[in-house]
Motif scaffolding. Structure first.
Motif, PDB file in Angstrom:
ATOM      1  N   GLU A   1       3.055  34.594  14.086  1.00 65.83           N
ATOM      2  CA  GLU A   1       2.821  34.318  15.503  1.00 65.83           C
ATOM      3  C   GLU A   1       3.960  33.445  16.059  1.00 65.83           C
ATOM      4  N   PRO A   2       4.656  33.894  17.112  1.00 67.21           N
ATOM      5  CA  PRO A   2       5.728  33.082  17.682  1.00 67.21           C
ATOM      6  C   PRO A   2       5.187  32.031  18.664  1.00 67.21           C
ATOM      7  N   ILE A   3       5.824  30.887  18.670  1.00 66.23           N
ATOM      8  CA  ILE A   3       5.520  29.814  19.620  1.00 66.23           C
ATOM      9  C   ILE A   3       6.807  29.476  20.358  1.00 66.23           C
ATOM     10  N   ALA A   4       6.769  29.482  21.674  1.00 64.95           N
ATOM     11  CA  ALA A   4       7.940  29.103  22.474  1.00 64.95           C
ATOM     12  C   ALA A   4       7.863  27.615  22.773  1.00 64.95           C
ATOM     13  N   GLU A   5       8.833  26.847  22.275  1.00 66.42           N
ATOM     14  CA  GLU A   5       8.831  25.410  22.536  1.00 66.42           C
ATOM     15  C   GLU A   5       9.919  25.057  23.549  1.00 66.42           C
ATOM     16  N   GLY A   6       9.713  23.953  24.232  1.00 63.71           N
ATOM     17  CA  GLY A   6      10.703  23.512  25.206  1.00 63.71           C
ATOM     18  C   GLY A   6      10.616  24.220  26.550  1.00 63.71           C
ATOM     19  N   VAL A   7       9.445  24.785  26.878  1.00 65.11           N
ATOM     20  CA  VAL A   7       9.274  25.458  28.173  1.00 65.11           C
ATOM     21  C   VAL A   7       9.220  24.399  29.278  1.00 65.11           C
TER      22      VAL A   7
END
Length: 229
Positions: free
Chosen positions: A184-190
């Motif tokens: 599962e990908p997690i986008a950080e720094g949005v």
């Protein structure tokens, strides 16, 4: 410790709280990590794990607790995890709600050793993640050697992705690899609504960043009234 939530965009819930090391006067993680030496690495890593679990229990964290660890500090997975398990039991914090993020402050010296750590943690019921994917020393060769439960896309890939076709293509490819490997990908720094909108289009559901919430020192943000508004 400061805590920053990871958001599940599917239902607007808080998926996890990441424990981020801070100094006693809220000094940054970089300033603290810069003081870690070869001699103190193991004790520092253990102390961070213990404090993260203790605080999460005190703050009644109901979501997953995400803890960063230094791979080169784990000399033998079976022995190094004992203190973590004992602390979780003492604090009545479920082991299956702990996520370990492999962080790359330093270059991994032994990939086989890292794989053994990940496999041992997963066998014990812990979730695992590869932090800052796309930056530092991590890459697709990491995923070829072992598969964590999550990868966190580095914020350098996320920044201004709404205006950068190259970043969009790269993230799209990484997400496809993740789906094929059941990661599962997690986008950080949005940080912006525009970034969030593009990431949603790229089939990402887990997000972290200042757009949602900044790290909260020795406290948690337990609810978000709205997401992406």
């Amino acid at each position: 410790m400061a805590f920053q939530p990871i958001i599940n965009d599917a239902d607007g819930s808080i998926f996890a709280q990441e424990a981020l090391v801070r100094g006693l006067n809220n000094e940054s993680a970089a300033s603290i990590l810069g003081q870690v030496t070869d001699e103190s690495r193991y004790r520092f890593d253990q102390a961070c794990r213990v404090r993260a679990i203790q605080l999460a229990a005190e703050l009644e964290v109901q979501s997953i607790l995400s803890i960063n660890f230094l791979p080169n500090a784990v000399y033998q997975p079976e022995l190094c995890i004992r203190t973590t398990i004992e602390t979780a039991k003492q604090c009545n914090f479920p082991l299956d709600r702990i996520l370990f993020e492999l962080t790359e402050v330093e270059k991994v010296k032994d990939y086989a050793h890292v794989r053994s750590i990940i496999e041992h943690y997963q066998k014990l019921g812990f979730k695992t993640a590869l932090d800052d994917f796309g930056a530092g020393y991590s890459g697709l060769n990491f995923l070829a050697d072992f598969q964590p439960d999550f990868i966190k896309l580095d914020m350098a890939l996320i920044r201004n992705i709404d205006r950068d076709k190259g970043r969009q293509a790269i993230v799209k490819g990484i997400v496809q690899v993740c789906r094929d490997l059941a990661i599962e990908p997690i986008a950080e720094g949005v940080e912006t609504k525009a970034e969030l909108d593009i990431l949603r289009q790229l089939d990402i559901q887990l997000f972290q960043g200042y757009y949602f919430a900044k790290p909260s020192f020795q406290s948690i943000i337990a609810h978000l009234s709205s997401i992406g508004d």
